[in-house]
Structure formats: structure tokens, C-alpha cells
Design an enzyme around this catalytic site. Sequence first.
Site, mmCIF file in Angstrom:
data_model
loop_
_atom_site.group_PDB
_atom_site.id
_atom_site.type_symbol
_atom_site.label_atom_id
_atom_site.label_comp_id
_atom_site.label_asym_id
_atom_site.label_seq_id
_atom_site.Cartn_x
_atom_site.Cartn_y
_atom_site.Cartn_z
ATOM 1 N N TYR A 26 -15.845 62.064 -4.695
ATOM 2 C CA TYR A 26 -15.051 62.793 -3.691
ATOM 3 C C TYR A 26 -15.102 64.305 -3.958
ATOM 4 O O TYR A 26 -15.234 65.114 -3.045
ATOM 5 C CB TYR A 26 -13.598 62.294 -3.686
ATOM 6 N N ARG A 43 -19.161 70.265 1.057
ATOM 7 C CA ARG A 43 -18.552 70.571 2.363
ATOM 8 C C ARG A 43 -18.001 71.992 2.381
ATOM 9 O O ARG A 43 -18.227 72.763 3.323
ATOM 10 C CB ARG A 43 -17.444 69.554 2.639
ATOM 11 N N TYR A 78 -5.269 73.561 -2.571
ATOM 12 C CA TYR A 78 -4.988 72.699 -3.732
ATOM 13 C C TYR A 78 -5.469 73.384 -5.012
ATOM 14 O O TYR A 78 -6.525 74.023 -5.010
ATOM 15 C CB TYR A 78 -5.753 71.368 -3.605
ATOM 16 N N ARG A 93 -4.069 69.976 8.105
ATOM 17 C CA ARG A 93 -3.241 68.772 8.267
ATOM 18 C C ARG A 93 -3.283 68.259 9.698
ATOM 19 O O ARG A 93 -3.194 67.069 9.939
ATOM 20 C CB ARG A 93 -1.791 69.083 7.884
ATOM 21 N N GLU A 153 -3.296 55.381 3.836
ATOM 22 C CA GLU A 153 -3.413 56.691 4.471
ATOM 23 C C GLU A 153 -3.384 56.445 5.980
ATOM 24 O O GLU A 153 -3.962 55.469 6.456
ATOM 25 C CB GLU A 153 -4.737 57.332 4.041
HETATM 26 C C1 3EB Z 1 -4.731 64.451 0.961
HETATM 27 O O1 3EB Z 1 -3.816 64.756 1.705
HETATM 28 C C2 3EB Z 1 -5.205 63.040 1.034
HETATM 29 O O2 3EB Z 1 -10.914 65.551 2.197
HETATM 30 O O3 3EB Z 1 -11.127 65.475 4.365
HETATM 31 C C3 3EB Z 1 -6.728 63.268 3.636
HETATM 32 C C4 3EB Z 1 -7.391 63.736 4.766
HETATM 33 C C5 3EB Z 1 -7.311 63.415 2.394
HETATM 34 C C6 3EB Z 1 -8.632 64.368 4.662
HETATM 35 C C7 3EB Z 1 -10.499 65.231 3.316
HETATM 36 C C8 3EB Z 1 -8.555 64.050 2.304
HETATM 37 C C9 3EB Z 1 -9.199 64.532 3.422
HETATM 38 O O4 3EB Z 1 -5.223 65.243 0.136
HETATM 39 C C10 3EB Z 1 -6.658 62.897 1.166
#
Ligand code: 3EB
Length: 342
Positions: A154, A161, A213, A226, A333
Site C-alpha cells: 500500500y 501515486r 498524514y 475525504r 470501510e
Molecule cells: C484512511 O482513511 C483509510 O489511499 O486512496 C481510504 C480511502 C483509505 C482511500 C487511498 C485509503 C484511500 O486512511 C484508507
Amino acid sequence: MKPETQQSPQFILGEKASLPKLSIKVFSLKEYENICLEGKSPVLGAIIHTNSPTIKAKWPTVNSSLNALTKQCVEVIMSSTMPIYFSDGPIQIALTDSLLFGSVSEQSDQLEKRSYELYKQLIKQTRQNSMPYIYRMWNEIPNINQEENGVERYKQFCFGRSLAFADSHWENSALPAATAVGSTNKNLNVYFLSGNVYCQQIENPDQVSAFKYPPKYGKRSPSFARAQQLEIENGNHLLISGTASILGHKSLHRGDAIKQTQQSLQNIQTLVSKATNNDLAFPQNGSSLSLKVYIRYEHDLDLIQSIVDQLTCNSIPKIYVQADICRSELLVEIEAQIGGST
Ligand code: 3EB
């Protein structure tokens, strides 16, 4: 390249209301085959969540590596005007006068490099077709939690990306909504929706933006918003990313599928409230809300389904699929789309 515009709207499955420019619907395999046979619906693309053989359609079709856990196993992305269909190398494309849907399935060795090249190509394609605003991306990543050369796959994907967006001069404030989940197949599947109207990012005040992050989640942060809110003919849309049990940047409720489901839905609610405050009137009865629920372990289906049913309206279309979630402690999720109101 401009597709012909349709004079009269197409009606699907007896629907009388005029179609929204964009809608994502879920069907059983049989219902989907009827759409294929009828051949008149303005389909942008389909995502097939079953191994059962089905009719080959002219539109971009994703043979998802994530199997549905209930009868609803096909997602169909619809527009209101007939798209034109073509491909550019490995990318299958559907194009209308305002939307582009694309899909691609690639090998997933050297994941960082592949993700980089794939994203560069996708971004180029959306720009070439004058559909530069990317609203939504879905990523199905083989063995997402596995380490390779000391780096989780990941994180390799996120690195490639992120570099592709950076090299394409992409601002964080314009990153699309997304989902990235794991599969046991060998191919990396990416499908996406872009268009020619500006969209607005919505972040959750209770969560750190993924693109901010801290480095412990990877050397380059995940490139997604989001949610994305957009306004196209016939309605406002809110496309909500895969949403998990995360507050701040930390996963909550390790090992507890019930609480993780509740927290994910709470996070979705927060995003909807934020978008509503932004002055978009979302339909109150939930009639145009649909959910896609990713479940790590099939044995959690009943439990998760009962919580989702308890907390959302019964009539909402939902699709449940089995997937690995990108953090190994996450069991569920949920992504959501709202809109298409007339
Ligand atoms: C998160 O909130 C959970 O890497 O495109 C959710 C939606 C998550 C998209 C991405 C990852 C992605 O971090 C994981």
C-alpha cells in the site's frame, strides 16, 4: 472530441423522471444483463463483483477482484446522454459532453513504478479529453498489506501515486475522493470518474487529511480527499471516499467490527453535514444515497449489515464486497455517493 448529444432522454427500467447527469446504481447480475441486452441506457461503465460469466458490453467494464457478498453484485455508472466509447492503450474510456469514466487493469509487480506510470497516463488522458477535474478514483491493489523489499505494498502504491500527482503539478486541494483496498488477484484495477466542471474538496474536521498524514503511514502520504462535491446539471453530488474507523490519523476499535462500522458511518455523517453547511441541499429522505461496504472477513457480514441497516434508511441501495482494507487492523470501510436530485 465531442460526442453527439442525445435529443431525448433515455429511460432505464421504467424510470419516468429525467435522469441525472450522474448516478451510481447497484444491480443483480440478471438486472444488469437486461441493461446490456436492451442496449439503450447511457452507461458510462460497469463494475462486476462476481466471477460468474456475464455479457460482454461495449462500455468500460471492470472485472473486479472483489466479490460481492450479497445478490447485488454489479455497479453501473450512468449518465443522461449516450457516451462514446474508445480506448487508449490499456485504458478503456466512456466520454460524454461533461463526464469521463475510465478503467484499466494492469500487472502489479514493481508496484511503485507501475502506480506512478498508470497515474501519469490517467491524468494525461483526462486532460487530453478536456475532463481535467478528477472526482473519484477506485483502486484495487493485489496483496495490499504484504511487505515487499521491506515496504508494505500500500505504501509503495501511495508513493507512486503521489509522485505522479506531484509531477503533474497537482495541488493537494484538488485531489480526488478515492478508495484503495486490497484483493487476492494479480492485477491492479483502477477506475475513475472525471469531468469538466470544478469540484470542491470536503475534509472531515475529525480526521487529519490523508495528504497530511505523518510519515509513519508512508514516505509520501495518500493522495486523496475525504469527499468531493460537485454540481452538474440536474443535481448536486457528494462523492465520499472509502471511510474507515479513523479519528485524527489513528485507527480506532481494533478487533471490533460493530464499533468500526458505527465510527465509519459517523465519519460519513460528519462529511454530509459539512457539505450541507456549504449550502448544498441534499435530499433528506436518503433516496439518492447509495453505499458500498468493504468487509475484510466474510464472517463479519451479518454483524456489519445489521449495523448499517440500523443506522441508514432501508431503501438505500447498498453493495457489500469482500476486500482487504489498507490498514491491517481495519475490518470495514464504507464509501457513499449522494446526489442526482432533480
Ligand atoms: C484512511 O482513511 C483509510 O489511499 O486512496 C481510504 C480511502 C483509505 C482511500 C487511498 C485509503 C484511500 O486512511 C484508507
